[in-house]
Design an enzyme around this catalytic site. Structure first.
Site, PDB file in Angstrom:
ATOM      1  N   GLU A 155       0.813  -1.212   0.000  1.00  0.00           N
ATOM      2  CA  GLU A 155       0.000   0.000   0.000  1.00  0.00           C
ATOM      3  C   GLU A 155       0.851   1.268   0.000  1.00  0.00           C
ATOM      4  OE1 GLU A 155      -3.686   1.840   2.709  1.00  0.00           O
ATOM      5  OE2 GLU A 155      -2.557   0.118   3.420  1.00  0.00           O
ATOM      6  N   GLU A 256     -12.841   2.294   4.599  1.00  0.00           N
ATOM      7  CA  GLU A 256     -11.826   2.568   5.615  1.00  0.00           C
ATOM      8  C   GLU A 256     -11.844   4.059   5.920  1.00  0.00           C
ATOM      9  OE1 GLU A 256      -7.475   0.652   6.205  1.00  0.00           O
ATOM     10  OE2 GLU A 256      -7.484   2.442   4.951  1.00  0.00           O
TER      11      GLU A 256
END
Length: 276
Positions: A155, A256
């Site tokens: 990520e 998220e």
């Protein structure tokens, strides 16, 4: 198209946090969701006891939801840490101790995505030394993920909030993906495209989607600025997710985002229940 045409998974490490961890899977199910994801739930313990692992597994199973994503141990999240795998010394050892624990737990629930946060730069340590350590540990993680039929996610975070984290662009994260795949030959390393982080970095999101959708193993969203629910900022998230689908991404979208002052199912008022 739009939100109603997507499939979502709820991150239980940032949403439903007003509840104890073991109550969150059932809360997600009650809100209409069938899939959940988690950061490593024990930030102080890469190797929790069997009773803790069993209790969380049972909570997920009893709620009737699927665990679709899990972080490897990454230090304190939320908090000052941004991963452990590139950190020399004790933190790297903790990451290695966690690799098989996390993979076995994920595998026991049919989870097919494991996220490995890279870790911050360390004062006085050569970045090249950290990168070599990171690659070594990511190879271990990729092999563990492959053992359970999962992908390894890498990520990019955002520089304003994570100034010591070296992967602060889509090309930087994808470059690591390519290095891991070249080192293992497994082809199971994938890019985690978090549209909030990329937006905070000022990236051209349509261009990122067009260039990297084929290397993307998971997508997460929050609005920007603020990291709130869709509609609280200025990102055209429906249009971006439509573009992702057209570019070939057919996976889940991880929610998220910070709930703000709302709790429970009210955090999802932006999303029709039939679309969950």
């Amino acid at each position: 198209m739009g939100f109603a045409d997507q499939r979502f998974t709820v991150n239980l490490s940032i949403l439903f946090t007003e509840l104890p961890l073991l109550e969150r899977p059932a809360a997600a199910a009650a809100a209409g969701f069938t899939a959940v994801e988690l950061w490593w739930p024990w930030p102080d313990s890469p190797t929790p006891g069997r009773s803790e692992l069993d209790a969380l597994r049972k909570a997920v199973q009893d709620a009737g939801v699927r665990l679709t994503g899990l972080n490897f141990y990454a230090g304190r999240l939320p908090g000052p840490d941004r991963g452990a795998l590139s950190m020399p010394g004790e933190e790297s050892e903790r990451f290695r101790a966690n690799v098989d624990v996390a993979a076995d737990f994920a595998g026991s629930l049919g989870c097919k995505a494991l996220n490995a946060l890279y870790g911050n730069r360390v004062d006085g340590v050569d970045p090249a030394e950290q990168d070599a350590l990171a690659l070594e540990n990511l190879v271990l993680a990729a092999r563990a993920a492959d053992r359970i039929g999962a992908v390894l996610l890498i990520e990019a975070l955002n520089a304003p909030e994570s100034p010591l984290y070296p992967l602060v662009s889509a090309p930087a994260a994808v470059g690591v993906v390519d290095k891991v795949d070249a080192a293992t030959g497994l082809g199971n390393a994938r890019f985690l495209m978090d549209l909030y982080h990329l937006a905070m970095n000022g990236e051209d999101l349509p261009a990122v989607i067009d260039r990297f959708a084929g290397k993307t193993g998971h997508v997460q969203i929050a609005d920007s600025p603020g990291r709130g629910a869709p509609g609280t900022g200025s990102l055209p998230l429906e249009d971006l997710l439509d573009r992702l689908r057209k570019a070939g991404y057919d996976g889940l979208i991880g929610l998220e985002y910070k709930p703000g002052d709302r709790t429970g199912a009210a955090v999802f008022d932006w999303l029709p229940r039939a679309a969950r």
